[in-house]
Scaffold this active site. Structure first.
Site, mmCIF file in Angstrom:
data_model
loop_
_atom_site.group_PDB
_atom_site.id
_atom_site.type_symbol
_atom_site.label_atom_id
_atom_site.label_comp_id
_atom_site.label_asym_id
_atom_site.label_seq_id
_atom_site.Cartn_x
_atom_site.Cartn_y
_atom_site.Cartn_z
ATOM 1 N N HIS A 38 0.829 -1.205 0.000
ATOM 2 C CA HIS A 38 0.000 0.000 0.000
ATOM 3 C C HIS A 38 0.863 1.254 0.000
ATOM 4 C CE1 HIS A 38 -3.686 -2.197 0.514
ATOM 5 N NE2 HIS A 38 -3.284 -2.748 1.637
ATOM 6 N N ARG A 60 -9.642 3.262 -6.840
ATOM 7 C CA ARG A 60 -11.075 3.060 -6.627
ATOM 8 C C ARG A 60 -11.745 4.374 -6.265
ATOM 9 N NH1 ARG A 60 -13.763 -1.471 -2.476
ATOM 10 N NH2 ARG A 60 -15.787 -1.605 -3.543
ATOM 11 N N SER A 68 -14.997 0.929 2.400
ATOM 12 C CA SER A 68 -14.208 -0.284 2.582
ATOM 13 C C SER A 68 -13.240 -0.127 3.751
ATOM 14 C CB SER A 68 -13.437 -0.601 1.296
ATOM 15 O OG SER A 68 -12.650 -1.763 1.445
ATOM 16 N N TYR A 127 -10.779 0.273 -10.480
ATOM 17 C CA TYR A 127 -11.622 -0.830 -10.017
ATOM 18 C C TYR A 127 -12.927 -0.889 -10.803
ATOM 19 C CZ TYR A 127 -14.055 -3.885 -6.697
ATOM 20 O OH TYR A 127 -14.742 -4.923 -6.117
ATOM 21 N N ARG A 196 -15.926 -8.599 1.642
ATOM 22 C CA ARG A 196 -17.172 -8.063 2.193
ATOM 23 C C ARG A 196 -18.267 -8.060 1.131
ATOM 24 N NH1 ARG A 196 -19.969 -3.370 3.126
ATOM 25 N NH2 ARG A 196 -18.572 -2.182 1.787
ATOM 26 N N GLY A 198 -17.512 -6.154 -2.426
ATOM 27 C CA GLY A 198 -16.847 -5.996 -3.714
ATOM 28 C C GLY A 198 -17.709 -5.313 -4.761
#
Length: 230
Positions: A38, A60, A68, A127, A196, A198
Site C-alpha cells: 500500500h 477506486r 471499505s 476498479y 465483504r 466488492g
C-alpha cells in the site's frame, strides 16, 4: 493455489516480509515474483524504481474506498485493538487526508503521473473499469506483464476461465476464505474480512448525500488538471 490459499498468501505484502528487522532472501523465491503493498509511490526506494520491475496500481472511487476502509479497520475497532472512532469522525479524518497510506488523492496521483511518464513500467487500473470489463482488463494486464494470451488460448476460453476462477463470488465462497486466518503485523485477522461485498456504489448505503457531495468536491479539487478522474 487460490483454491487452497488466501490471495494474500499467494501474493505476499512486501512490508510484512521485513518485520522486526528481518531481511528476506528474495532471490530464493521462484520467478516471476509477485508482491503487494500500500506504499505511496513517493516512498518507493530507488532499488525498486531501478529494478526494471513492473508496477500495477489499482484505484477506486474515494467514496467506496472510504466505506471499505471503515468496515475493514474501524467497524470492529475494539476487536482490532484500535481506538474507537465513530463513522462520522473517521469520515472527517478521511476528508482531511488521514488514511492508511496517506491522502488517497496524493496516493493515486503518484502512480498516475508515473504511469503517464513510464507506461511500460507502471500500469494504472481503475476498479470500476475492471469490474465493468473484467476480461478486457485481464488481457491488458497479461500483456503488460509480458504474458499475453495467445489466439488459441482466447479461442479456448482461457480468459473466461481465469475470470471465473478469480471472481469475488468464487473466492469468497472457498472454505479457506470463510474460516482461515491471516497474520498481519501484530495479530491475525479472519480471511473473510477481506471479502465483504466488492460492489461498485456501496457508498450509497452508508454516506448521506451531503457527505458524498463533500468528498466528490474534495476529489475534484485535488485531481484538478491531472487528467485523472475517480
Amino acid at each position: 493455489m487460490l483454491s487452497k490459499l488466501n490471495p494474500h498468501e499467494c501474493v505476499p505484502f512486501m512490508c510484512l516480509l521485513y518485520l522486526d528487522g528481518h531481511l528476506p532472501d528474495l532471490d530464493s523465491l521462484p520467478t516471476p515474483r509477485l508482491f503487494a503493498d500500500h506504499v505511496p509511490f513517493s516512498l518507493l526506494p530507488e532499488s525498486v524504481l531501478d529494478s526494471g520491475c513492473r508496477i500495477v496500481y489499482l484505484c477506486r472511487d474515494p467514496k467506496d474506498n472510504f466505506v471499505s476502509l471503515w468496515h475493514h479497520f474501524f467497524a470492529n475497532a475494539s476487536a482490532r485493538g484500535l481506538a474507537h472512532l465513530s463513522f462520522d469522525e473517521v469520515f472527517e479524518l478521511f476528508c482531511l487526508g488521514v488514511s492508511i497510506g496517506g491522502p488517497i488523492w496524493e496516493h493515486a496521483l503518484g502512480y498516475w503521473r508515473e504511469s503517464l511518464r513510464r507506461p511500460e513500467r507502471v500500469m494504472f487500473m481503475k476498479y470500476e473499469e475492471m469490474k465493468g470489463d473484467t476480461g478486457g482488463s485481464l488481457k491488458r494486464l497479461a500483456e503488460f506483464i509480458g504474458c499475453p494470451f495467445s489466439e488459441d488460448e482466447e479461442r479456448e476460453g482461457k480468459v473466461e476461465e481465469i475470470v471465473g476462477m478469480c471472481s469475488f463470488e468464487r473466492l469468497s465462497g472457498l472454505e479457506v476464505n470463510k474460516s482461515g486466518r491471516f497474520g498481519l503485523v501484530d495479530k491475525e485477522v479472519e480471511n473473510q474480512t477481506f471479502f465483504r461485498r466488492g460492489k461498485i456504489g456501496d457508498w450509497k448505503s452508508h454516506l448521506t448525500a451531503e457527505m458524498a457531495a463533500q468528498l466528490d468536491q474534495i476529489t475534484k479539487e485535488k485531481l484538478r488538471g491531472s487528467g485523472l478522474e475517480c
